[in-house]
Design a protein around this motif. Sequence first.
Motif, PDB file in Angstrom:
ATOM      1  N   ARG A 124       0.848  -1.201   0.000  1.00  0.00           N
ATOM      2  CA  ARG A 124       0.000   0.000   0.000  1.00  0.00           C
ATOM      3  C   ARG A 124       0.881   1.247   0.000  1.00  0.00           C
ATOM      4  O   ARG A 124       2.014   1.215   0.470  1.00  0.00           O
ATOM      5  CB  ARG A 124      -0.877   0.061   1.252  1.00  0.00           C
ATOM      6  CG  ARG A 124      -1.874  -1.031   1.381  1.00  0.00           C
ATOM      7  CD  ARG A 124      -2.739  -0.775   2.601  1.00  0.00           C
ATOM      8  NE  ARG A 124      -3.414  -2.003   2.997  1.00  0.00           N
ATOM      9  CZ  ARG A 124      -3.902  -2.239   4.188  1.00  0.00           C
ATOM     10  NH1 ARG A 124      -3.789  -1.328   5.140  1.00  0.00           N
ATOM     11  NH2 ARG A 124      -4.505  -3.366   4.459  1.00  0.00           N
ATOM     12  N   ILE A 125       0.298   2.326  -0.468  1.00  0.00           N
ATOM     13  CA  ILE A 125       0.937   3.641  -0.400  1.00  0.00           C
ATOM     14  C   ILE A 125       0.234   4.408   0.716  1.00  0.00           C
ATOM     15  O   ILE A 125      -0.997   4.410   0.789  1.00  0.00           O
ATOM     16  CB  ILE A 125       0.772   4.411  -1.735  1.00  0.00           C
ATOM     17  CG1 ILE A 125       1.405   3.638  -2.882  1.00  0.00           C
ATOM     18  CG2 ILE A 125       1.354   5.811  -1.625  1.00  0.00           C
ATOM     19  CD1 ILE A 125       2.910   3.587  -2.861  1.00  0.00           C
ATOM     20  N   PRO A 126       0.977   5.076   1.591  1.00  0.00           N
ATOM     21  CA  PRO A 126       0.333   5.810   2.683  1.00  0.00           C
ATOM     22  C   PRO A 126      -0.539   6.956   2.154  1.00  0.00           C
ATOM     23  O   PRO A 126      -0.234   7.549   1.125  1.00  0.00           O
ATOM     24  CB  PRO A 126       1.505   6.379   3.490  1.00  0.00           C
ATOM     25  CG  PRO A 126       2.745   5.807   2.912  1.00  0.00           C
ATOM     26  CD  PRO A 126       2.428   5.159   1.629  1.00  0.00           C
ATOM     27  N   SER A 127      -1.625   7.240   2.875  1.00  0.00           N
ATOM     28  CA  SER A 127      -2.452   8.398   2.548  1.00  0.00           C
ATOM     29  C   SER A 127      -1.615   9.661   2.760  1.00  0.00           C
ATOM     30  O   SER A 127      -0.537   9.608   3.365  1.00  0.00           O
ATOM     31  CB  SER A 127      -3.680   8.441   3.457  1.00  0.00           C
ATOM     32  OG  SER A 127      -3.274   8.734   4.797  1.00  0.00           O
ATOM     33  N   GLY A 128      -2.107  10.779   2.305  1.00  0.00           N
ATOM     34  CA  GLY A 128      -1.370  12.038   2.450  1.00  0.00           C
ATOM     35  C   GLY A 128      -1.006  12.356   3.887  1.00  0.00           C
ATOM     36  O   GLY A 128       0.130  12.708   4.189  1.00  0.00           O
ATOM     37  N   ASP A 129      -1.982  12.229   4.792  1.00  0.00           N
ATOM     38  CA  ASP A 129      -1.720  12.525   6.201  1.00  0.00           C
ATOM     39  C   ASP A 129      -0.709  11.558   6.800  1.00  0.00           C
ATOM     40  O   ASP A 129       0.204  11.964   7.516  1.00  0.00           O
ATOM     41  CB  ASP A 129      -3.011  12.478   7.022  1.00  0.00           C
ATOM     42  CG  ASP A 129      -3.910  13.683   6.788  1.00  0.00           C
ATOM     43  OD1 ASP A 129      -3.414  14.701   6.272  1.00  0.00           O
ATOM     44  OD2 ASP A 129      -5.102  13.585   7.123  1.00  0.00           O
ATOM     45  N   ALA A 130      -0.893  10.273   6.514  1.00  0.00           N
ATOM     46  CA  ALA A 130       0.038   9.270   7.044  1.00  0.00           C
ATOM     47  C   ALA A 130       1.438   9.510   6.495  1.00  0.00           C
ATOM     48  O   ALA A 130       2.426   9.450   7.237  1.00  0.00           O
ATOM     49  CB  ALA A 130      -0.439   7.865   6.699  1.00  0.00           C
ATOM     50  N   LEU A 131       1.525   9.811   5.208  1.00  0.00           N
ATOM     51  CA  LEU A 131       2.822  10.064   4.578  1.00  0.00           C
ATOM     52  C   LEU A 131       3.503  11.274   5.205  1.00  0.00           C
ATOM     53  O   LEU A 131       4.699  11.244   5.509  1.00  0.00           O
ATOM     54  CB  LEU A 131       2.639  10.270   3.078  1.00  0.00           C
ATOM     55  CG  LEU A 131       3.898  10.502   2.268  1.00  0.00           C
ATOM     56  CD1 LEU A 131       4.866   9.331   2.387  1.00  0.00           C
ATOM     57  CD2 LEU A 131       3.532  10.753   0.813  1.00  0.00           C
ATOM     58  N   ALA A 132       2.752  12.326   5.434  1.00  0.00           N
ATOM     59  CA  ALA A 132       3.316  13.534   6.061  1.00  0.00           C
ATOM     60  C   ALA A 132       3.828  13.220   7.464  1.00  0.00           C
ATOM     61  O   ALA A 132       4.919  13.664   7.851  1.00  0.00           O
ATOM     62  CB  ALA A 132       2.268  14.639   6.107  1.00  0.00           C
ATOM     63  N   ASN A 133       3.061  12.449   8.228  1.00  0.00           N
ATOM     64  CA  ASN A 133       3.483  12.087   9.590  1.00  0.00           C
ATOM     65  C   ASN A 133       4.714  11.198   9.579  1.00  0.00           C
ATOM     66  O   ASN A 133       5.627  11.366  10.402  1.00  0.00           O
ATOM     67  CB  ASN A 133       2.340  11.400  10.339  1.00  0.00           C
ATOM     68  CG  ASN A 133       1.213  12.351  10.673  1.00  0.00           C
ATOM     69  OD1 ASN A 133       1.389  13.558  10.701  1.00  0.00           O
ATOM     70  ND2 ASN A 133       0.039  11.802  10.901  1.00  0.00           N
ATOM     71  N   ILE A 134       4.761  10.259   8.649  1.00  0.00           N
ATOM     72  CA  ILE A 134       5.919   9.368   8.537  1.00  0.00           C
ATOM     73  C   ILE A 134       7.154  10.168   8.144  1.00  0.00           C
ATOM     74  O   ILE A 134       8.231  10.008   8.734  1.00  0.00           O
ATOM     75  CB  ILE A 134       5.644   8.240   7.520  1.00  0.00           C
ATOM     76  CG1 ILE A 134       4.594   7.275   8.087  1.00  0.00           C
ATOM     77  CG2 ILE A 134       6.925   7.491   7.157  1.00  0.00           C
ATOM     78  CD1 ILE A 134       4.014   6.305   7.060  1.00  0.00           C
ATOM     79  N   ALA A 135       7.009  11.056   7.166  1.00  0.00           N
ATOM     80  CA  ALA A 135       8.137  11.878   6.722  1.00  0.00           C
ATOM     81  C   ALA A 135       8.660  12.732   7.866  1.00  0.00           C
ATOM     82  O   ALA A 135       9.878  12.820   8.077  1.00  0.00           O
ATOM     83  CB  ALA A 135       7.723  12.751   5.537  1.00  0.00           C
ATOM     84  N   CYS A 136       7.763  13.339   8.601  1.00  0.00           N
ATOM     85  CA  CYS A 136       8.172  14.187   9.731  1.00  0.00           C
ATOM     86  C   CYS A 136       8.902  13.354  10.788  1.00  0.00           C
ATOM     87  O   CYS A 136       9.957  13.751  11.271  1.00  0.00           O
ATOM     88  CB  CYS A 136       6.950  14.866  10.331  1.00  0.00           C
ATOM     89  SG  CYS A 136       7.341  16.061  11.614  1.00  0.00           S
ATOM     90  N   ALA A 137       8.353  12.205  11.133  1.00  0.00           N
ATOM     91  CA  ALA A 137       8.967  11.352  12.156  1.00  0.00           C
ATOM     92  C   ALA A 137      10.337  10.841  11.720  1.00  0.00           C
ATOM     93  O   ALA A 137      11.209  10.605  12.558  1.00  0.00           O
ATOM     94  CB  ALA A 137       8.049  10.171  12.477  1.00  0.00           C
TER      95      ALA A 137
END
Length: 101
Positions: free
Chosen positions: A41-54
């Motif tokens: 799966r590809i992360p949703s926009g919000d999940a992707l933003a949170n993962i990138a930040c973390a």
Amino acid sequence: MDNAGIRIRALLKEKNMTQKQLAKLTGVTESALSHYVKGDRIPSGDALANIACALSTTANYILGKEDVLDFSNVKRILARNKNEMTNQEKAELIDLLFGKD
């Protein structure tokens, strides 16, 4: 495994972080994160933003839209994370920037 999964896995290894720790930091379930890392799966926009930040990177980097973080991205990442850096980490960054060993 897709590009995002490969990059998330590499960043986890680089940061010596487990998927469980990343899930807790981002609010993403461990199951969903496992699917992202496997490339199912590809992360949703919000999940992707949170993962990138973390992971102290950008969504574009995780998605493979950029291979190298240019200075503007590095500057943004540092600004976003400066409050979480210890004084020791800040000193090491200054030493690195000014060529001290």
